[in-house]
Design a protein around this motif. Sequence first.
Motif, short mmCIF file in Angstrom:
data_model
loop_
_atom_site.label_atom_id
_atom_site.label_comp_id
_atom_site.label_asym_id
_atom_site.label_seq_id
_atom_site.Cartn_x
_atom_site.Cartn_y
_atom_site.Cartn_z
N PHE A 17 0.82 -1.22 0.00
CA PHE A 17 0.00 0.00 0.00
C PHE A 17 0.85 1.26 0.00
N ILE A 18 2.01 1.21 0.65
CA ILE A 18 2.92 2.37 0.60
C ILE A 18 3.39 2.60 -0.84
N ILE A 19 3.78 1.53 -1.51
CA ILE A 19 4.22 1.64 -2.91
C ILE A 19 3.08 2.15 -3.79
N LEU A 20 1.88 1.64 -3.55
CA LEU A 20 0.71 2.06 -4.33
C LEU A 20 0.41 3.54 -4.12
N GLU A 21 0.41 3.99 -2.86
CA GLU A 21 0.12 5.40 -2.59
C GLU A 21 1.23 6.30 -3.11
N LEU A 22 2.48 5.86 -2.97
CA LEU A 22 3.62 6.63 -3.48
C LEU A 22 3.51 6.80 -4.99
N THR A 23 3.22 5.71 -5.70
CA THR A 23 3.09 5.76 -7.15
C THR A 23 1.94 6.67 -7.56
N TYR A 24 0.80 6.53 -6.89
CA TYR A 24 -0.37 7.35 -7.22
C TYR A 24 -0.09 8.84 -6.98
N SER A 25 0.60 9.15 -5.89
CA SER A 25 0.89 10.55 -5.57
C SER A 25 1.80 11.18 -6.62
N LYS A 26 2.78 10.42 -7.10
CA LYS A 26 3.70 10.96 -8.10
C LYS A 26 3.00 11.11 -9.46
N VAL A 27 2.20 10.11 -9.83
CA VAL A 27 1.46 10.18 -11.10
C VAL A 27 0.44 11.30 -11.07
N ASN A 28 -0.16 11.50 -9.89
CA ASN A 28 -1.20 12.51 -9.74
C ASN A 28 -0.63 13.92 -9.55
N GLY A 29 0.69 14.03 -9.44
CA GLY A 29 1.32 15.33 -9.28
C GLY A 29 1.36 15.84 -7.85
N ASP A 30 1.02 14.98 -6.88
CA ASP A 30 1.04 15.38 -5.48
C ASP A 30 2.43 15.11 -4.89
N HIS A 31 3.40 15.86 -5.39
CA HIS A 31 4.79 15.59 -5.02
C HIS A 31 5.09 15.98 -3.56
N HIS A 32 4.21 16.76 -2.94
CA HIS A 32 4.44 17.20 -1.57
C HIS A 32 4.12 16.10 -0.55
N ILE A 33 3.43 15.05 -0.97
CA ILE A 33 3.01 14.02 -0.03
C ILE A 33 4.17 13.13 0.41
N ILE A 173 -4.98 -6.18 15.43
CA ILE A 173 -6.07 -5.59 14.65
C ILE A 173 -6.06 -4.08 14.79
N GLU A 174 -5.81 -3.60 16.01
CA GLU A 174 -5.72 -2.15 16.25
C GLU A 174 -4.60 -1.54 15.41
N ALA A 175 -3.46 -2.21 15.34
CA ALA A 175 -2.33 -1.70 14.57
C ALA A 175 -2.64 -1.65 13.08
N LEU A 176 -3.37 -2.64 12.58
CA LEU A 176 -3.77 -2.64 11.18
C LEU A 176 -4.65 -1.45 10.85
N TRP A 177 -5.60 -1.18 11.74
CA TRP A 177 -6.49 -0.04 11.51
C TRP A 177 -5.71 1.28 11.55
N GLN A 178 -4.81 1.39 12.51
CA GLN A 178 -4.02 2.61 12.64
C GLN A 178 -3.17 2.87 11.41
N PHE A 179 -2.63 1.82 10.81
CA PHE A 179 -1.80 2.00 9.61
C PHE A 179 -2.57 2.70 8.50
N GLN A 180 -3.75 2.19 8.16
CA GLN A 180 -4.45 2.70 6.99
C GLN A 180 -5.04 4.10 7.21
N LEU A 181 -5.03 4.59 8.45
CA LEU A 181 -5.55 5.93 8.70
C LEU A 181 -4.64 7.02 8.15
N HIS A 182 -3.39 6.69 7.86
CA HIS A 182 -2.40 7.69 7.48
C HIS A 182 -2.43 7.99 5.97
N SER A 183 -3.56 8.44 5.50
CA SER A 183 -3.66 8.79 4.08
C SER A 183 -4.59 9.99 3.92
N THR A 184 -4.22 10.87 3.01
CA THR A 184 -5.06 12.04 2.73
C THR A 184 -6.00 11.78 1.57
N TYR A 185 -5.93 10.59 0.99
CA TYR A 185 -6.74 10.30 -0.20
C TYR A 185 -8.13 9.74 0.14
#
Length: 316
Positions: A17-33, A173-185
């Motif tokens: 998911f980190i790789i996916l979000e990183l790729t999407y942010s660069k393709v989308n022009g959100d270089h500040h993320i 389970i708590e840690a899994l939920w906390q991980f995915q919260l860190h996205s602005t998308y």
Amino acid sequence: MDLSDPLVYGVPCFIAFIILELTYSKVNGDHHIYHWKDLFASGFMGVGSAILGSLLKVVFSIALFTAVYELCNPENAAGIRENLLGYESFGYAWYVWLLCMLGDDFTYYWFHRANHEIRILWAAHIVHHSSDNFNLGTAIRNGWFTLIYKPLFYMWMPALGFPPEMVLVCLGIEALWQFQLHSTYVPKLGIFERFINTHTMHQVHHARNIEYMDKNHGGILNIFDRLFGTWKPLNDEIDIEYGVTHPPNSYNPMVILTHEFSDIWKDVKSAKKFSHALMYIFGPPGWSPDGSTLSVRQQQRLLRKGMEIKAPVQAS
């Protein structure tokens, strides 16, 4: 009962998911993320946390929870639970799982809140907030020292009768939920915002804006923030600034991991009274005897009064 740790399966998903979000942010022009040096620092600390967590888990979680569980109700003698409460264990019924998750979430709230309000704990937790970026990479930017004392907050659960392995699964389970919260998308989630800790609420938690500091400590639910006065929704009119007000100014993982401990030591050495030294260690981040630096509550009190905050700050 043999239960697998959800994080065993979660780690590969984290990377994907980190790789996916990183790729999407660069393709989308959100270089500040994402910034490369910042991401590498987060990755280093995340890998270190995963390795240390696996090693320390045997001693600080499994052994501790099992010992407490058995101590309160030993097999060969009537224990505290059986004598005082009339049962040996809660068992593994489906409703016990729900109660365990609720207990885990309640404990996580106070563990997380303590990390923000007690400076020596903040020194360990500040690692997670030290990035000026908010992304899934930041989610794995975890301090290593929190691994030592976090299980202490959860000891009451096996003592009360929740099986140790059940508590560990709920922690995962708590840690899994906390991980995915860190996205602005992810946008606001409508009716779920009433009781779930969502992505926009966690953006508030990571902000260094004074009005947002020390808010939204919840794990999966936001009900404890609402009950105990630390809940705050995202205000679209406020431009969020992520990070901390006293950053390490370094991408060196060792500096990021230890800089606040160094600052505590400097303050303790400069203290003129023993009580001041104790406050520098166990008081709120930013506290000072002369008001030269301010705690979060002091800053927010001035903000509510419409007063200008002139003193430097050291909290988030």
